[in-house]
Motif scaffolding. Structure first.
Motif, short mmCIF file in Angstrom:
data_model
loop_
_atom_site.label_atom_id
_atom_site.label_comp_id
_atom_site.label_asym_id
_atom_site.label_seq_id
_atom_site.Cartn_x
_atom_site.Cartn_y
_atom_site.Cartn_z
N GLN A 43 -3.74 -8.91 -24.56
CA GLN A 43 -2.77 -9.49 -22.98
C GLN A 43 -1.17 -9.10 -22.92
O GLN A 43 -0.46 -8.61 -21.90
N GLN A 44 -1.31 -8.33 -24.34
CA GLN A 44 0.68 -7.69 -23.70
C GLN A 44 0.30 -6.45 -23.44
O GLN A 44 1.49 -6.17 -22.68
N LEU A 45 -0.89 -5.67 -23.81
CA LEU A 45 -1.12 -4.44 -22.99
C LEU A 45 -1.05 -4.73 -21.16
O LEU A 45 -0.49 -3.58 -21.29
N SER A 46 -2.54 -5.16 -21.21
CA SER A 46 -2.43 -5.85 -19.56
C SER A 46 -1.01 -6.05 -19.66
O SER A 46 -1.26 -5.68 -17.97
N ASP A 47 -0.20 -7.11 -19.35
CA ASP A 47 1.22 -7.12 -19.09
C ASP A 47 2.31 -6.29 -18.57
O ASP A 47 2.58 -6.51 -17.84
N SER A 48 1.76 -5.05 -19.13
CA SER A 48 2.55 -3.81 -18.61
C SER A 48 2.18 -3.45 -17.55
O SER A 48 1.08 -3.16 -17.41
N SER A 49 2.84 -3.13 -16.79
CA SER A 49 2.53 -2.45 -15.68
C SER A 49 2.37 -0.53 -15.98
O SER A 49 1.52 -0.02 -15.53
N CYS A 50 2.41 0.11 -17.73
CA CYS A 50 1.66 1.69 -18.21
C CYS A 50 0.43 1.07 -18.59
O CYS A 50 -0.28 2.05 -18.60
N SER A 51 -0.51 0.28 -18.87
CA SER A 51 -1.35 -0.18 -19.30
C SER A 51 -2.06 0.72 -18.63
O SER A 51 -2.41 0.52 -16.97
N SER A 52 -3.44 1.60 -18.82
CA SER A 52 -4.70 2.02 -18.15
C SER A 52 -5.77 1.77 -19.11
O SER A 52 -6.64 2.45 -18.01
N LEU A 53 -5.71 0.29 -19.86
CA LEU A 53 -7.53 -0.11 -20.39
C LEU A 53 -8.50 -0.60 -18.86
O LEU A 53 -8.11 -1.28 -18.11
N THR A 61 1.62 -1.03 -27.33
CA THR A 61 1.59 0.28 -26.58
C THR A 61 0.90 1.27 -26.40
O THR A 61 0.98 2.46 -26.14
N PHE A 62 -0.72 0.61 -26.66
CA PHE A 62 -1.40 2.08 -26.43
C PHE A 62 -1.51 2.10 -24.78
O PHE A 62 -2.46 2.03 -24.18
N PHE A 63 -0.29 2.44 -24.00
CA PHE A 63 -0.81 2.71 -22.51
C PHE A 63 -1.63 3.82 -22.20
O PHE A 63 -2.24 3.35 -20.84
N CYS A 64 -2.09 4.72 -23.19
CA CYS A 64 -2.75 6.17 -22.48
C CYS A 64 -4.29 5.16 -22.39
O CYS A 64 -4.47 6.28 -22.03
N LEU A 65 -4.64 4.48 -23.39
CA LEU A 65 -5.98 4.07 -23.74
C LEU A 65 -6.57 3.93 -22.47
O LEU A 65 -6.59 2.81 -21.77
N GLN A 66 -7.94 4.35 -22.61
CA GLN A 66 -8.63 4.04 -20.62
C GLN A 66 -10.08 2.92 -20.90
O GLN A 66 -9.98 2.38 -20.16
N SER A 67 -10.35 3.64 -22.28
CA SER A 67 -11.86 2.82 -22.40
C SER A 67 -11.61 2.97 -24.23
O SER A 67 -11.91 3.63 -24.96
N LEU A 68 -12.37 1.33 -24.64
CA LEU A 68 -12.34 1.02 -25.53
C LEU A 68 -13.85 0.55 -26.18
O LEU A 68 -13.79 -0.44 -25.65
N SER A 69 -14.32 0.83 -27.98
CA SER A 69 -15.41 0.05 -27.68
C SER A 69 -15.40 -0.09 -28.81
O SER A 69 -14.96 0.90 -30.18
N LEU A 70 -14.90 -1.34 -29.59
CA LEU A 70 -15.34 -1.97 -30.91
C LEU A 70 -16.68 -2.71 -31.22
O LEU A 70 -16.90 -3.54 -30.79
#
Length: 489
Positions: free
Chosen positions: A296-306, A268-277
């Motif tokens: 995958q769950q984030l990518s399946d959402s149309s709200c995803s920004s990553l 549900t982290f829809f505003c996240l555009q860039s992630l570094s781990l």
């Protein structure tokens, strides 16, 4: 009139000439100077330049001027006295930082220590009242990471943190504290000249025990409560604080527990555009697969920004395909692999039945770093064939089995990646690949090219003639940056 040389001269005093020259523009050099000086003066750190110019630097006017010039803030929790001052008698400076800081670097929080409340309040002001959207974390603590992420993009609620938020805070009100209306005051809209009055006691020197019998802190960690506790008495009322949004997150010491927090937060982290781990040790495969499921769950959402992902260290190269398939919207991917010498050797297709994935990827930038004895080249070429929009490729340390040439990689680039503009190879054996390099230079309009430590031309029968051919091919109008270091030409 450029002031670049003046800023570089100051940087030379601060970090040395070679490091100073890394900042190539006036804006970059100025920001680095002001950031280093602000951090030193604010926290009371000393260096030769600060000592020589202490009369001009150690003043409130300098801190105010510097706060308007920097967009990064380095939060050092152990320097709690400076942060305590920022939360109390230096609130006008905090207001300036709210207006200009876009990125915060946090090393640790120590949530069980009462003095951390001022630190949490400063973080709350910058993240939730200010314009900060970039967070860099050097923390390997699931609870501290959960506090930083709570409400700032993801809907995930850490149960342990929720208990600490609801703990009845035991701070005692001072007789000279604010009126009851202080609970409704807020800090995000006050003017620069507001002077905070005495308020709820932050901590008592006589209090020795800071934990309740259950092992948790006996004070609140809720940023809403902290904000009302620290707010100036005559600040305007704004009710409950809103939460900010983290769009860029970098975790530099990501252990297994922190990776689990990210796996819970991502869907549900829809505003996240860039992630570094990035971890100092190798991630376990099961943990990475769980993370890929959340991705995958984030990518399946149309709200995803990553669209940007950087992760390492992964146990084997097969996981790159797993991550790409889990997040098919990525335009930038950076992965680092290392196979433990005591671990199993992985086969990318153990059953031999996997169908090749031909779906097109939107990748524009790909970085692959490998610390491994031998690598199957197919894991990379298969991704390149699916990435016709690739603009930048960086590959380091890739070793191939005997009899396999890097020419296959170069040919794939020539045939499938005509948009390529920047290519960097490091520590890759190219001694028998001159024809393939020449073909690539003719096929792609490269603007930046780096072959560093690649044993270039090492096995050519006529090195002088081969070098002449390479020079002729490099005379392309598009190329403006070239590095052939450590090739013993």
């Amino acid at each position: 009139l450029s002031t670049y040389s003046g800023w570089v001269e100051i940087l030379r005093d601060l970090v040395g000439l070679s490091r100073a020259l890394d900042f190539r523009t006036e804006a970059e050099a100025k920001h680095e100077v002001m950031l280093r000086l602000f951090t030193s003066v604010f926290y009371g750190l000393s260096n030769n330049y600060v000592l020589k110019n202490s009369t001009n630097l150690k003043s409130h006017s300098f801190l105010s001027s510097a706060a308007k010039s920097i967009h990064r803030f380095i939060l050092i929790p152990c320097m709690h006295q400076a942060l305590q001052g920022l939360a109390t008698n230096q609130q006008p400076l905090l207001v300036l930082l709210e207006k200009h800081i876009r990125s915060i670097h946090v090393s640790h929080l120590l949530l069980t220590v009462r003095k951390t409340q001022a630190v949490l309040y400063v973080l709350h002001r910058l993240l939730d009242h200010g314009i900060t959207t970039h967070l860099v974390v050097s923390i390997d603590s699931a609870l501290e990471l959960a506090w930083l992420l709570h409400g700032r993009g993801s809907q995930y609620v850490n149960l342990e943190l929720k208990k600490l938020f609801s703990f009845p805070h035991v701070l005692q009100t001072s007789p000279a504290s604010c009126s009851p209306d202080v609970g409704s005051t807020a800090s995000g809209h006050q003017s620069d000249d507001v002077i905070p009055c005495k308020r709820v006691k932050l901590y008592s020197e006589s209090v020795e025990k800071e934990e309740d019998p259950s092992g948790g802190p006996n004070f609140t960690l809720d940023p809403q409560v902290l904000c009302h506790t620290f707010s100036p008495c005559d600040g305007p009322s704004a009710g409950a604080c809103t939460y900010g949004q983290i769009t860029h997150l970098e975790i530099r010491t990501c252990g297994p527990d922190s990776l689990k927090v990210m796996s819970f937060s991502l869907p549900t982290f829809f505003c996240l555009q860039s992630l570094s781990l990035h971890s100092k040790s190798i991630f376990r495969e099961l943990d990475v697969l769980e993370f890929a499921g959340a991705l995958q769950q984030l990518s399946d959402s149309s709200c995803s920004s990553l669209i940007q992902l950087s992760i390492g260290v992964l146990p084997h190269v097969g996981l790159m395909k797993t991550l790409l398939n889990a997040s098919s919207r990525l335009t930038s991917l950076c992965v680092e692999f290392q196979t433990a010498i005591w671990g199993p050797q992985f086969n990318l297709d153990p059953a031999g039945t996997a169908e090749p994935d031909a779906s097109e990827l939107p990748l524009e930038k790909l970085t692959v770093k490998i610390i491994q004895l031998q690598t199957d080249l197919h894991f990379l070429t298969s991704v390149l064939r699916r990435s016709p929009h690739l603009v930048s490729l960086h590959v380091a340390g890739m070793r191939l089995p005997p009899g396999v040439s890097q020419g296959q990689l170069l040919n794939t680039l020539s045939e499938s990646n005509h948009c390529l503009q920047a290519l960097t190879f490091e520590d890759i054996k190219l001694c028998d690949c001159l024809p393939d390099i020449l073909k690539l230079l003719r096929s792609c309009m490269l603007e930046e090219l780096s072959f560093n430590d690649c044993r270039l031309l090492e096995r050519c029968i006529n090195p002088e003639e081969s070098l002449t051919e390479l020079v002729a091919a490099l005379k392309t109008p598009s190329l403006h940056s070239l590095s052939l270091a450590q090739n013993r030409l």
